[in-house]
Scaffold this motif. Sequence first.
Motif, short mmCIF file in Angstrom:
data_model
loop_
_atom_site.label_atom_id
_atom_site.label_comp_id
_atom_site.label_asym_id
_atom_site.label_seq_id
_atom_site.Cartn_x
_atom_site.Cartn_y
_atom_site.Cartn_z
N ILE A 181 1.19 -1.57 0.04
CA ILE A 181 -0.11 -0.11 -0.13
C ILE A 181 0.76 1.19 -0.58
O ILE A 181 0.27 2.79 0.49
N GLY A 182 1.97 0.97 0.11
CA GLY A 182 3.06 2.38 -0.05
C GLY A 182 3.34 2.50 0.79
O GLY A 182 3.61 4.26 1.48
N ARG A 183 3.01 2.29 2.06
CA ARG A 183 4.08 2.91 3.43
C ARG A 183 4.62 2.79 3.66
O ARG A 183 5.57 1.97 3.47
N GLY A 184 4.93 3.98 3.95
CA GLY A 184 7.09 3.74 4.70
C GLY A 184 8.12 4.25 3.68
O GLY A 184 9.19 4.19 3.52
N LYS A 185 7.41 4.06 2.30
CA LYS A 185 8.01 4.92 1.27
C LYS A 185 8.85 5.81 1.68
O LYS A 185 9.57 6.43 1.11
N ARG A 186 8.19 6.70 1.47
CA ARG A 186 9.12 8.42 1.76
C ARG A 186 10.19 8.29 2.42
O ARG A 186 10.69 8.87 2.33
N GLU A 187 9.21 7.85 4.20
CA GLU A 187 10.51 7.65 4.87
C GLU A 187 11.81 7.19 4.61
O GLU A 187 12.96 7.70 4.29
N LEU A 188 11.61 5.71 3.81
CA LEU A 188 13.09 4.84 3.09
C LEU A 188 13.23 6.37 2.31
O LEU A 188 14.85 5.83 2.99
N MET A 189 12.96 6.58 1.62
CA MET A 189 13.92 7.35 0.61
C MET A 189 14.28 8.57 0.92
O MET A 189 15.73 8.90 1.26
N GLU A 190 13.38 8.80 2.12
CA GLU A 190 14.40 10.16 2.31
C GLU A 190 15.73 9.35 3.57
O GLU A 190 16.77 10.12 3.18
N THR A 191 15.30 8.56 4.24
CA THR A 191 16.74 7.77 5.34
C THR A 191 17.98 7.32 4.44
O THR A 191 18.73 7.69 4.40
#
Lengths: 719, 77
Positions: free
Chosen positions: A149-159
């Motif tokens: 469901i795309g959860r955590g995608k943004r945080e993952l890429m920022e990290t």
Amino acid sequence: MKKEPIIALAGNPNSGKTTLFNALTGARQHVGNYPGVTVEKKEGIYTTDGTRIRIVDLPGTYSLTAYSLEEVVTRDFLVNERPDLVIDIVDASNLERNLYLTIQFLELGIPLCIALNMMDVAKGRGIAIDAQKLSSLLGVPVVPTVARIGRGKRELMETAEKAASTEGTPPLRISYGDDLDRAIVEMEKEILQHQFLTQIYPARWIALKYLENDEQILIKGEGENPEVSKRIQKVVQKVSDHLMATTGSYPEAIIADQRYGYIYSIIKQGVLTQRPDQHRLYHSDKIDKVLTHRVLGPLIMFLIFFGLYHLTFNYSKMPVSWMECLFEWIGNAASASLPEGMLKSLIVSGIIDGVGGVLTFVPLIMMMFFGIAILEDSGYLARMAFMLDRVFSIFGLHGSSVMAYIISGGIAGGCAVPGVMATRTLRSPKERLATLLTAPFMNCGAKLPIFALLIAAFFKENEALFMFSLTLVSWIGALLVAKLLRVTVIRGEPTPFVMELPPYRFPIFKGLLIHTWERTWQYIKKAGTVILAISILLWAMMSFPRPPVSEKNAIRNELKPAARSGAVQMENPQARKENADAEVALRHSVAGRIGTALERISRLAGFDWRINIALIGGFAAKEVVVSTLGTAYSLGEKIDAERSGPLSEKLSQSAGWRPLTALSLLIFTMFYAPCFITVICIAREAGSWKWGAFSMIFNTALAFILAVALFQIGSLLGY
Amino acid sequence: MRRIPMRQMKDNQCGTIAAIKANGELGRRIRDMGLVPGMPIKVQGRAPLYDPVALRVLNFTVALRNKEADFIEVEVE
């Protein structure tokens, strides 16, 4: 300008790696192959706030050994291309096993960030994971995600972006027990002193690979410095002997044990807590109780085969006929606008018919890939392999081979092109090669008109029985040839089956579409290049040289009795003349000459020059056999493969034909060289033109031997 | 407690892996799947023709041929 950073996605199969890749890159993907191997290389671009990041989806692996192509490809990419960061996708519901790969990445000393995926599944199973703790114990960032469901995608890429720009950590050093540790230190010293492969790998990692007897590293080491390599191997030998004597175990087994030991020591520090319901049945297990049930399992599998078959071949009928109409329209338009002559013939009969013939398959191939994608993504494909492996392994194949057979026409009517492409789901190289070389023996949809023609002409009474027997013969033939190949040219121990049966999952529609499209596009690309060239070549062979007018008359006179002997008389004298001309032209062409020249040998199987030409034409596409026979028997070029009534009547009354000839031709058609589109696919999928050529020569030789044996024995018995 | 080859285990029987006697590719593949000494396993079921066998290891299911299971010794009750 700074080059755009590269981030590689790695992880176990079924960890949600591809789902994450699709979520990150959307449809902006590029699929290619790693140089020299048939492992798919997928790349895409992730953009955020104006920065572009290149994302490479590495093949799913459980480990970093040198045993499978996927693992070698992954390893080589990591050390040669040096991505700025590797995102290791870890299935949170299977933490222990997934960390086994993570540990190996850390030992290789590559910059890493962990995506702790499927947190929802883990939670549902009563598993709680302390990501913070895991991160601090491993020394790499850990981001929980739910890729579906795309959860955590943004945080993952920022990290990931942050991690990519910081200095990497030194390679992880695990203790492998006193004996091995001492040996490793000794080897490291030797390695560092001579800078042995150290510009590519960390010293300790090289030592470990020597202990694991890693083929690729041993060969590289031999090439780098045979002296040092030998000294290292001596250390390995010494410690191996010692371990064998004291513990009865191999170094590589101890290394694996210690790695798992290290993983447990981490997990036990409060990283993972699980509700104590070890023996609870998961949903997946309940489904398995039915789908792999002793009786119900095979039954349902058969229904699913049938469904896939139905979906592929019936629902694609309409779009395929639209495509046919489209190309017919283009052909007609070209005929009408071009002046009479060779150019027109080239464009209409050569290019439009040839490329059109390939492109009309596109809807069918899309449907088929869509169906396979569903089976693959849902986890059912692995169960099919599980249920059928017992049968297929007898013949040196793999349970998954069945897919390629069915699609190629295992139930009668299919296509070897998608069949050969479907072998991609097979991860055992030898079994895969044997499968894709034998799948074309199945009775594809293009062979059916030939069978129908011959059966209608000679075996009318037992039509159904005959069709069924032909299906049986093709299966027996394919399996026996597979066995033959596996004990000769593709000899070798069976690849271990050891395979994960992933939990059943509901496929994601977007993923299915991307999957389907990328495979279909590869097929379409081919139509524009190689297939165009071969279409033109075959057209030229059947059109040149053209007979001079005097010879035309001479041959026509010579052929007259033959043409008249048929029972079918043409109504229209003009049409009869045109058809006779076509027959003459065909006989005079290169293909005709080859056919005539081959007559001397082909007589052994009961084939005359007409059949020979038809079979040569069949190399373009099997259904061409019928239309070429039509031309050769002066029935005009427009013999419809579906309505070959007049031709079948003509054959049954023609002097050179008896039931045995038809039988011999049936067998030959079933086994001889696959059509050139299939040959191209074989060459591509097998990774070498050698195998494409092999399938043409070997299959034709086999078919000829079978046909001759049948014809000669039959003749002796008085048939 | 007794040690038996994995092939002799019955459906739904539980045990603990005692030893893996395979080397090379097979050994590696078995270990990659988390099948190492000390690991508790359960026979989940067998294919319709009694081969391959499906095992529950940790939280996942892995299938292997009986011929391959011969290299694995299991301690059972």
